[in-house]
Every structure is written in C-alpha cells, then in structure tokens.
Design an enzyme around this catalytic site. Structure first.
Site, PDB file in Angstrom:
ATOM      1  N   HIS A   1      -0.629   4.248  -6.455  1.00  8.29           N
ATOM      2  CA  HIS A   1      -1.875   4.930  -6.825  1.00  8.29           C
ATOM      3  C   HIS A   1      -1.650   6.406  -7.159  1.00  8.29           C
ATOM      4  O   HIS A   1      -2.364   7.276  -6.648  1.00  8.29           O
ATOM      5  CB  HIS A   1      -2.929   4.771  -5.715  1.00  8.29           C
ATOM      6  CG  HIS A   1      -3.272   3.343  -5.433  1.00  8.29           C
ATOM      7  ND1 HIS A   1      -3.879   2.523  -6.351  1.00  8.29           N
ATOM      8  CD2 HIS A   1      -3.053   2.574  -4.342  1.00  8.29           C
ATOM      9  CE1 HIS A   1      -4.027   1.311  -5.838  1.00  8.29           C
ATOM     10  NE2 HIS A   1      -3.534   1.313  -4.622  1.00  8.29           N
TER      11      HIS A   1
ATOM     12  N   LYS B   1       0.819  -1.211   0.000  1.00 10.07           N
ATOM     13  CA  LYS B   1       0.000   0.000   0.000  1.00 10.07           C
ATOM     14  C   LYS B   1       0.854   1.262   0.000  1.00 10.07           C
ATOM     15  O   LYS B   1       2.059   1.215   0.211  1.00 10.07           O
ATOM     16  CB  LYS B   1      -0.922  -0.021   1.223  1.00 10.07           C
ATOM     17  CG  LYS B   1      -1.992  -1.113   1.139  1.00 10.07           C
ATOM     18  CD  LYS B   1      -2.855  -0.889  -0.079  1.00 10.07           C
ATOM     19  CE  LYS B   1      -3.953  -1.900  -0.227  1.00 10.07           C
ATOM     20  NZ  LYS B   1      -5.172  -1.620   0.431  1.00 10.07           N
TER      21      LYS B   1
END
Ligand SMILES: NC(=O)c1ccc[n+]([C@@H]2O[C@H](COP(=O)([O-])OP(=O)(O)OC[C@H]3O[C@@H](n4cnc5c(N)ncnc54)[C@H](O)[C@@H]3O)[C@@H](O)[C@H]2O)c1
Length: 370
Positions: free
Chosen positions: A101, A82
């Site tokens: 991301h 993450k």
C-alpha cells in the site's frame, strides 16, 4: 524449470495486524510448490493464522518462531499479506512479496519505500502482479462477494426474525460450511426466500456473490444478475428498489450515473438491505451516493435515513474476505501459484520483471513527488 536455477526460498512471515487470520501461502499451495521442485519454504509460527503450524510442517515446510524474518538468509523472499509493522523503520535488505500500500502515495509511502532503498531490498507488490492484459494474477474478490452476499442475506433474515434489533457483530468463520448452514437455518425459520440483485455479476466479486446466494438455497429466479449490458441505459434503476437485497460488486473506473438516489429510497420500495462490496465510499462517483462511511465487523450495518418507515440498512466493510480466512487464503494462494512457480526464473518472467520495474519507478518518483 531449468535444472540450473538455484532453490527459491520462500519465507512466510507472521501477520501482525489485529484480526488478520489470512495467509499469503496456504498449506495446499506450499505442498504444490514443494512437489513442483526448486523451492524451500520456511513458515513463521503464528497463532492468529487460520492454518495451524502443523498443517504447514505436515507438507514439508520448516517452522520457525514468529517475527524472525529479519534474521532470514539474504536470499529468502519474505512473503506476507499486510504491511510491515509501522513502528519499525529499519532498512529492508530482503526481497518482499506483500500488499505494501505505498504505490498510490498513501500516507507514509515514502517511509516504506525508503526502507527498501536503504537496505537495497526489493518489493514485489501483490496488488501489481499483473498478467499480460494488466489483470491482477491474484485477488480476494471472489470471497469478498461471497461473504458480502452472506452478510446481505443474513442481515435480511435478521430484519425478518428480529425487527428493530441491532445486527450482531460478525466474527470470522472456521469454514464456509458453517456460514452457509447458519444462513440456511435462518431462511428455513422465515419460510420465504428473498430476491437478491448482484450488480457486476460477471466479475470476481459478483460471481462470488451469486455463488453464495445459490449455496444458501435461493432459487435461480430470485437471483437477479446485472452487469454492463443491463446498466448501459444509465441509472438510477427502479429494478434495484424492487428486490430485497442489493449487492454492488462493480469495478468503478469512470464517472457513471448513480444506481440509487435518496428520492428513490424515500419512496415505496421492497429493498431493505444494501451490501456495497465495491466500497467506493469516498469516490466522488460512488454509484450509491447515500452514505459516506465504511462499516466494520463489530458494527456491520448503517441505518440509512429515509422518510419511508421501512428500514434500509447498508454494509460497506472493506475487508470482507477476512470473514472466511481459510477459503479466501487458499483461493488467493492458488491464483498466485502459477506466478510463484515462475519465481526461480523471475529474471525473464514478465509478471515479475514488470513488478520489479514498477518498484524502481516508484522509488524514482520519490525524488519528484512532494
Ligand atoms: N469489500 C471488500 O472487502 C473488497 C474486497 C475485494 C475487492 N473489492 C472491490 O470490489 C470491486 C470489484 O472487484 P472485482 O475484482 O470483482 O472486479 P472485476 O473487474 O473482476 O469485476 C467487476 C465487474 O463489474 C462490472 N461493471 C463495471 N462497471 C459496471 C457498471 N457500470 N454496471 C454494471 N457492471 C459494471 C464489470 O463488467 C465486471 O464484470 C473493486 O472495487 C474492488 O476493489 C472489495
């Protein structure tokens, strides 16, 4: 591997996102990398991770305190799943492998990339490690479908055993055997098997969804498997209304007619559970245009309004593999393994050179994008 290549140092960092028990490297994969030779692996201690620190040390990894990667040697490749904690804006001098991301202009994307620029670091984004055909080398799809199918079957069982009662919150399972045993026990109590349709059954998520239905003991004739050939005629499809559980696993790449309409669900139907693994929730071409929010582990099911008194509940959790962190992590890491083995020669390995080129393109795009 060339004997001249220096040792590649992978540094598995602690994941800091709440409820994240998965890991980018599993002990099994660390063992294979160390046996392969040319690798050194440091693992940050992490209580939340599904794998105990001892599982890593037993295969030869060095254990260090959590959150210590900022002090890692300059050549260590910091590996995680993450994003890094958002409250830290310090420059990043290392090479990182993770899902950052920040390549699709997500909120704060420039802040993330700027940290690499300032620190002269490099990002290999896991979402963009692709083979020569442009297909991702590692993804969590199989276990997303597998757990999505589990939620669908368990939700249907709950409707039969506890009509009208809220579906309990979902917690991650220690392993898939526990989850499968739970579903089998519920099905045995009900004494009949549901019919389940998996859409996109030939894909990663779809094959996982079919696999769970089989492992739960649902007979083959009750598992309807559809992919492109079956939907070529164009939706909506009455066949979906005729099953008990619909698990959508398609990869939506263009505008398609809806699979399901409100008119259909207002009419007589067998269907009472939908699991939208694809989660194209806010996409204007969402083929299940009867809902608009994602659900969560605490509140897994949405009640879909309908003039038909028969319930229809929908699950749209976008991080389903978290439900089986052990198997999902291991499968992901095994898929990544051949690519990791190319790291010592990454200057000439196409997967890595493409990922590096993309990083530089994204950095350059910051100057031309608002
Ligand atoms: N909810 C989650 O936790 C989660 C996790 C991982 C992936 N996903 C999502 O699941 C989706 C599928 O991912 P994947 O890795 O399985 O993709 P994939 O490319 O491996 O498989 C997609 C399948 O859908 C089929 N398909 C595409 N359009 C179709 C149509 N119109 N009709 C019938 N079949 C169609 C394809 O032929 C293919 O077999 C993606 O949107 C992905 O983002 C969700």
């Amino acid at each position: 591997m060339s004997s001249a290549a220096p040792t590649t140092h992978l540094w598995l960092r602690e994941e800091t996102k709440p409820m994240e028990h998965r890991a980018a490297l599993s002990p099994e994969v660390c063992k294979k990398l160390l046996e392969h030779g040319g690798f050194e692996i440091t693992v940050e201690s992490c209580k939340e991770r599904i794998f105990a620190d001892s599982e890593y040390s037993e295969v030869g990894c060095k254990i260090v305190p959590g959150d210590s990667w900022r002090q890692a040697p300059a050549d260590a490749i910091i590996t995680g799943l993450k994003e890094l904690p958002e409250n830290d804006q310090t420059p990043l001098p290392h090479t990182h492998i993770m899902f950052a991301h920040c390549y699709k202009q997500q909120g704060g994307w420039k802040d993330v990339l700027s940290r690499f620029v300032e620190g002269k670091g490099l990002l290999y984004d896991l979402e963009f490690l692709q083979d020569d055909k442009g297909r991702r080398v590692a993804a969590f799809g199989f276990y997303a479908g597998f757990t999505g199918s589990a939620v669908g079957i368990n939700a249907w069982c709950h409707q039969q055993l506890h009509p009208g009662e809220k579906y309990p919150g979902i917690k991650p399972y220690p392993n898939e055997d526990v989850l499968i045993a739970e579903t089998k026990e519920k099905l045995a109590k009900i004494g009949k098997m549901p019919r389940i349709m998996v859409m996109g059954a030939l894909g990663r998520c779809g094959s996982g969804a079919v696999s769970y239905a089989r492992k739960a003991g649902i007979p083959e004739e009750n598992i309807v498997k559809w992919d492109m050939a079956e939907t070529a005629k164009g939706g909506p499809f009455q066949e979906i209304m005729d099953v008990d559980i619909f698990v959508n696993c398609i990869y939506l790449s263009s505008q398609i007619p809806p699979f399901i309409t409100q008119k259909q669900i207002d009419a007589d139907r067998q269907l009472s559970v939908i699991v939208d693994v694809s989660c194209d929730t806010t996409n204007p071409y969402n083929p299940i245009p009867i809902y608009s929010t994602n659900t969560t582990f605490d509140n897994a099911l949405l009640d879909i309004g309908s003039s038909n008194p028969k319930p229809l509940q929908l699950c749209s959790i976008d991080h389903l593999p978290t439900m089986l962190p052990r198997e999902a992590s291991n499968q992901f890491a095994l898929d990544l393994l051949p690519t990791l083995q190319q790291l010592p020669n990454r200057a000439t390995a196409p997967v890595w050179t493409r990922a590096e080129k993309l990083f530089h393109e994204k950095v350059a795009s910051m100057a031309t994008t608002n």
